[in-house]
Design a protein around this motif. Structure first.
Motif, short mmCIF file in Angstrom:
data_model
loop_
_atom_site.label_atom_id
_atom_site.label_comp_id
_atom_site.label_asym_id
_atom_site.label_seq_id
_atom_site.Cartn_x
_atom_site.Cartn_y
_atom_site.Cartn_z
N TRP A 136 -27.47 -2.78 -31.27
CA TRP A 136 -27.14 -3.53 -32.45
C TRP A 136 -27.41 -2.19 -33.77
N TRP A 137 -28.15 -1.62 -33.32
CA TRP A 137 -28.53 -0.46 -34.49
C TRP A 137 -27.29 0.66 -34.65
N ALA A 138 -26.22 0.60 -33.81
CA ALA A 138 -25.30 1.59 -33.92
C ALA A 138 -24.39 1.06 -35.26
N VAL A 353 -37.18 1.25 -42.31
CA VAL A 353 -37.43 0.17 -41.81
C VAL A 353 -36.67 -0.24 -40.64
N LEU A 354 -35.30 0.16 -40.42
CA LEU A 354 -34.39 -0.38 -39.54
C LEU A 354 -34.97 0.65 -38.10
N ALA A 355 -35.42 1.71 -38.25
CA ALA A 355 -35.89 2.76 -37.33
C ALA A 355 -37.06 2.31 -36.69
N VAL A 359 -36.77 1.05 -32.80
CA VAL A 359 -37.90 1.96 -31.88
C VAL A 359 -38.62 1.03 -31.12
N THR A 360 -39.13 0.04 -31.73
CA THR A 360 -40.02 -0.81 -31.23
C THR A 360 -39.39 -1.93 -30.34
N GLY A 361 -38.07 -2.01 -30.44
CA GLY A 361 -37.42 -2.94 -29.74
C GLY A 361 -37.43 -4.38 -29.97
N ARG A 362 -37.57 -4.50 -31.30
CA ARG A 362 -37.70 -5.86 -31.84
C ARG A 362 -36.36 -6.46 -32.01
N ASP A 363 -36.21 -7.60 -31.89
CA ASP A 363 -35.11 -8.70 -31.76
C ASP A 363 -34.41 -8.50 -33.30
N PRO A 364 -33.02 -8.31 -33.42
CA PRO A 364 -32.71 -7.98 -34.68
C PRO A 364 -32.23 -9.38 -35.54
N VAL A 365 -32.13 -10.34 -34.80
CA VAL A 365 -32.05 -11.73 -35.28
C VAL A 365 -33.36 -12.34 -35.44
#
Length: 486
Positions: A136-138, A353-355, A359-365
């Motif tokens: 998702w972060w890409a 913040v996004l990093a 990095v911590t594997g949080r769900d983006p939604v």
């Protein structure tokens, strides 16, 4: 005795925006297709209340009442700090600095939170149409770069980009609305969604909480006041138009979704399908091509919101840097007048913040998007409530030719209504997050807004004693010392 500043100094920035441009910034921030696909279905699913369409009209009415006083004050103040400047003039400088800190936290939270949904949606698009598995972060990193570049270009170019994206996504939603109403589900067309008895029931607070997030971006008109060709008229007209369009548009869309699903099935289908509900109902009536086009426009809708909020934060940083409340380097602009330092700072904050979330594997939604956008919406409600009371304070000694309705009755009523809505948000914050009532997040996340506000008030007090020359120009749009080199 109030420590409100004197009238603002004349600004010296380029003026290239008209009413349509400002409307695009406001409506783009609300992300029409995102609200139609995600926000409305979520409201039905979480609350189980049928009166979602009416809720948008109620909120629009409250904001129009708010705009009566807000528009009157906008004729006398043009400042990129918008609500910050209004509160500084009407309540006091320290309160104004507190409001600016709330605004920075709120708009940054909204923008960064939307990146989470954008990342998930863009990853899904790559998977569905190109067979590519990307994190998702890409997609988010690519969007950060493009938004950052646009943020330092001419503001009227940003308005043109938003206009194209907004028109396309609006057409998609209108096409769905027509199809949904023309081909209703079981039970046929009904106006039950507009019946007060189907809205004002237990849980109405949660409905209004979800709905008010659709109007976030409301402040954009005043934020761009210094860049309007005629700020005394443009800000007011753009705000009235945007609020009316948003309220009616979302009310009709919520009604159309319910008609397409069927009155007795809308809640169950919303809970089962979530944001996919609009696409599923649309494909059944308009074919696969609608789903394909709408899926792409869903991503561009999010991008438009990202760009709009990015510009808002950049201008807040510019305003605070210019006055010396924050480091003066933040007021550096490009030759075209775009807030270069503010834009770059916002980009860096977003990346950091996004990093952390990546990095911590949080769900983006469920986490990044849900947590931060709710924090942002809560902060904006508080700012609007304070601004309403600031209007009353500003005209307290000098009516400046405005009526009692404009300077007292309308802003007073709006302040009470928005203050009550703020309390409802706090009480229903666990519902908005989808957590248990005992979750510490329900207090920690909205607590960020209150902490930011108190920190700002404290910083304002510090400026009053340590840097009185800075304190004296808070909210006036003036520069302390020399202009930074652009």
């Amino acid at each position: 005795m109030s420590d409100a500043p004197s009238p603002p100094a004349k600004v010296r920035r380029s003026r290239s925006l008209g009413v349509p441009d400002i409307v695009f910034f406001i409506v783009a921030a609300s992300a029409p297709l995102t609200v139609a696909a995600g926000g409305i279905s979520t409201s039905y699913a979480v609350t189980g209340i049928e009166g979602i369409p009416l809720s948008f009209l109620v909120l629009a009415a409250v904001l129009i009442v708010f705009t009566i006083g807000y528009a009157a004050m906008s004729r006398h103040i043009a400042n990129s700090g918008a609500f910050y400047a209004y509160i500084a003039h009407g309540i006091g400088r320290r309160a104004g600095v507190g409001a600016s800190f709330v605004a920075l936290v709120s708009y940054n939270a909204m923008q960064v939170g939307i990146y989470g949904m954008f990342g998930a949606a863009s990853a899904q698009l790559c998977r569905t149409y190109f067979g590519l598995e990307v994190p998702w972060w890409a997609g988010v990193l690519a969007a950060v770069v493009v938004v950052g570049v646009l943020g330092v270009l001419r503001v009227d170019l940003n308005a043109k980009v938003l206009a194209v994206l907004l028109v396309l996504e609006t057409i998609a939603v209108v096409v769905f609305d027509v199809a949904g109403i023309a081909d209703p589900g079981r039970g046929g067309v009904t106006l039950s969604g507009f019946a007060p008895s189907n809205l004002f029931v237990a849980g109405v607070g949660a409905v209004l909480c979800f709905g008010v997030a659709s109007f976030v971006g409301f402040e954009s008109a005043a934020i761009y006041g210094e860049e309007c060709r005629d700020p005394k008229r443009t800000v007011a007209r753009a705000t009235y138009v945007a609020v009316s369009v948003i309220g009616v548009f979302y009310a009709v869309s919520a009604w159309a979704i319910a008609q397409a699903a069927g009155r007795d099935k809308i809640v169950a289908q919303a809970r089962e399908q979530g944001p996919n509900l609009l696409f599923t109902l649309g494909e059944a009536r308009l074919g696969r091509i609608f789903t394909d086009v709408a899926t792409v426009l869903f991503v561009t809708s999010l991008f438009a919101a990202l760009l709009s909020f990015h510009n808002a934060v950049a201008r807040y940083l510019f305003a605070l840097g210019r006055e010396g409340v924050l480091p003066r380097g933040l007021s550096a602009t490009t030759r075209a007048g775009a807030p270069r330092a503010g834009s770059l700072t916002q980009t860096v904050l977003a990346v950091v913040v996004l990093a952390v979330f990546a990095v911590t594997g949080r769900d983006p939604v469920l986490e990044l998007f849900t947590w931060l956008t709710n924090v942002g919406a809560t902060g904006v409600i508080l700012l609007m409530a304070l601004t309403s009371f600031a209007v009353v304070g500003y005209f307290r000694r000098d009516a400046r030719g405005h009526s009692v309705l404009q300077r007292l009755l309308a802003p007073g009523l709006a302040g009470l209504a928005l203050g009550g809505l703020f309390v409802l948000v706090l009480v229903n914050f666990d519902v908005m997050l989808g957590t248990s009532p005992g979750s510490p997040l329900r207090w920690i996340l909205p607590g960020l807004i209150l902490v930011a506000g108190l920190a700002g008030v404290g910083w304002g007090a510090r400026l009053r004693s340590a840097r009185p020359e800075v304190f004296a120009v808070i909210g006036r749009g003036e520069t302390v010392g020399e202009e930074p080199v652009s």
